[in-house]
Design a protein around this motif. Structure first.
Motif, short mmCIF file in Angstrom:
data_model
loop_
_atom_site.label_atom_id
_atom_site.label_comp_id
_atom_site.label_asym_id
_atom_site.label_seq_id
_atom_site.Cartn_x
_atom_site.Cartn_y
_atom_site.Cartn_z
N TRP A 12 0.85 -1.37 -0.03
CA TRP A 12 0.13 -0.06 0.20
C TRP A 12 0.93 1.37 0.05
O TRP A 12 0.55 2.23 -0.81
CB TRP A 12 -0.77 -0.05 1.25
N PHE A 13 1.95 1.10 0.92
CA PHE A 13 3.02 2.46 0.75
C PHE A 13 3.52 2.77 -0.52
O PHE A 13 3.53 3.86 -0.93
CB PHE A 13 3.63 2.00 1.95
N SER A 14 4.06 1.78 -1.15
CA SER A 14 4.51 1.98 -2.53
C SER A 14 3.44 2.31 -3.40
O SER A 14 3.88 3.30 -4.31
CB SER A 14 5.27 0.47 -3.13
N GLU A 15 2.29 1.82 -3.27
CA GLU A 15 1.39 2.26 -4.52
C GLU A 15 0.97 3.92 -4.12
O GLU A 15 1.07 4.54 -4.81
CB GLU A 15 0.15 1.41 -4.27
N TYR A 16 0.93 3.93 -2.82
CA TYR A 16 0.37 5.59 -2.23
C TYR A 16 1.57 6.50 -2.71
O TYR A 16 1.21 7.44 -3.36
CB TYR A 16 0.29 5.47 -0.86
N THR A 17 2.81 6.05 -2.23
CA THR A 17 4.06 7.30 -2.67
C THR A 17 4.16 7.16 -4.13
O THR A 17 4.61 8.48 -4.54
CB THR A 17 5.15 6.60 -1.91
N ARG A 18 4.04 6.25 -4.97
CA ARG A 18 4.17 6.45 -6.50
C ARG A 18 3.20 7.38 -7.05
O ARG A 18 3.74 8.15 -8.14
CB ARG A 18 3.85 5.08 -6.98
N THR A 19 2.09 7.62 -6.31
CA THR A 19 1.38 8.74 -6.80
C THR A 19 1.73 10.02 -6.77
O THR A 19 1.30 11.08 -7.33
CB THR A 19 -0.21 8.82 -6.30
N PHE A 20 2.77 10.35 -5.90
CA PHE A 20 3.30 11.76 -5.80
C PHE A 20 4.62 12.17 -6.57
O PHE A 20 5.00 12.97 -6.65
CB PHE A 20 3.84 11.72 -4.46
N TYR A 21 4.91 11.11 -7.39
CA TYR A 21 6.26 11.38 -8.48
C TYR A 21 5.58 12.34 -9.52
O TYR A 21 4.60 11.92 -10.14
CB TYR A 21 6.81 10.03 -8.86
N THR A 22 6.37 13.39 -9.94
CA THR A 22 5.79 14.18 -10.90
C THR A 22 6.96 14.37 -12.02
O THR A 22 8.12 13.55 -11.79
CB THR A 22 5.56 15.58 -10.49
N ASP A 23 6.82 15.05 -13.11
CA ASP A 23 7.93 15.13 -14.20
C ASP A 23 9.11 15.94 -13.73
O ASP A 23 10.08 16.10 -14.31
CB ASP A 23 7.17 15.72 -15.50
N ASN A 24 8.79 16.87 -12.62
CA ASN A 24 9.91 17.77 -12.28
C ASN A 24 10.78 16.91 -11.38
O ASN A 24 10.44 16.26 -10.35
CB ASN A 24 8.97 18.69 -11.29
#
Ligand SMILES: [Fe+2]
Length: 269
Positions: A12-24
């Motif tokens: 769950w933590f991996s999935e959740y944190t993945r959503t915060f990566y951006t192109d920047n």
């Protein structure tokens, strides 16, 4: 709790944190910093807790608390682009709120849920709040040691890396000037924890980081700190004045005594 619960939490933590990566690229570096930090804090807490002979169940609970301790960092960064709580939000509270809202701990017994929530919520408090439940106090002491040990690693790497590679939010935006505050320095002499408020330069911040040794709780934490040479790494980037050298020798002696390292093993601590 079951070991399968821990695996579910990790996924769950991996999935959740993945959503915060951006192109920047800068955002990615800051998010990545906290993802890596989390995994090292998990490692640290398990190491310390094993030395304290915690039960297998408590080991899993402690690892879960470490996994989620900085959960609030991701939303904090995406909303405010900073890790400074004072100008954004208390990330401990935010993390506990997210855990509650997502109901991620729902399969655990209620007292285990509360233990983890409290550990996340108060891990960053200036002092460990008083709890009737001694397990809560123990878990807060564990997370605070495990967290500090890894924050020292982050700063040691930050100070050693070239400016263009430094992760922006680590230095809290404080100016890298030669000055430092006597008030922060005096905490090192008085064996007191320095506070974040009133820091003016990066040197103040470095001195404050050194004062954290006075808040470590377990012998194994002192040993890890000594083994990893964090004091030397932070000292290397401080101004070479007599009063700083004096403070450093007090800290080194303190760590040496707490770690119970025999003199012949580490005279250079
Ligand atoms: Fe934190």
């Amino acid at each position: 709790m079951q070991s399968s619960d821990l695996e579910i939490f990790k996924d769950w933590f991996s999935e959740y944190t993945r959503t915060f990566y951006t192109d920047n690229a800068e955002d990615r570096r800051n998010i990545d910093l906290k993802v890596r930090h989390t995994s090292f804090v998990c490692e640290n807490i398990v190491g310390i807790a094993k030395e304290e002979h915690l039960s297998d169940n408590d080991l899993m609970l402690a690892e879960t608390a470490a996994l989620f301790h900085d959960l609030g960092r991701f939303l904090q960064y995406s909303r405010y682009k900073t890790f400074r709580d004072s100008i954004s939000v208390n990330h401990g509270r935010l993390g506990a709120e997210i855990l509650g809202k997502e109901n991620i701990l729902r399969h655990l017994p209620l007292h285990e849920q509360q233990l983890i929530m409290n550990t996340v919520k108060f891990h960053n408090a200036f002092e460990v709040p008083s709890f009737e439940d001694q397990q809560n106090v123990l878990f807060l002491q564990l997370i605070r040691d495990a967290d500090k040990l890894d924050i020292w690693r982050i700063f040691a790497e930050y100070y050693e890396s070239p400016e263009e590679e430094q992760t922006s939010a680590v230095g809290l935006g404080l100016p890298d000037l030669p000055d430092y505050s006597k008030t922060v320095l005096s905490c090192l002499y008085d064996k007191k924890l320095a506070t974040l408020s009133g820091l003016k330069t990066l040197n103040d911040f470095r001195l404050m980081q050194l004062s954290w040794v006075y808040d470590l709780n377990f012998r194994h934490s002192f040993r890890l700190m000594a083994e990893r040479a964090y004091i030397q790494k932070i000292a290397a980037v401080l101004p070479q004045t007599e009063e700083i050298a004096g403070a450093l020798s007090i800290i080194k002696k303190f760590v040496r005594e707490k770690a119970e390292v025999k003199l012949h093993e580490s005279t250079e601590l």
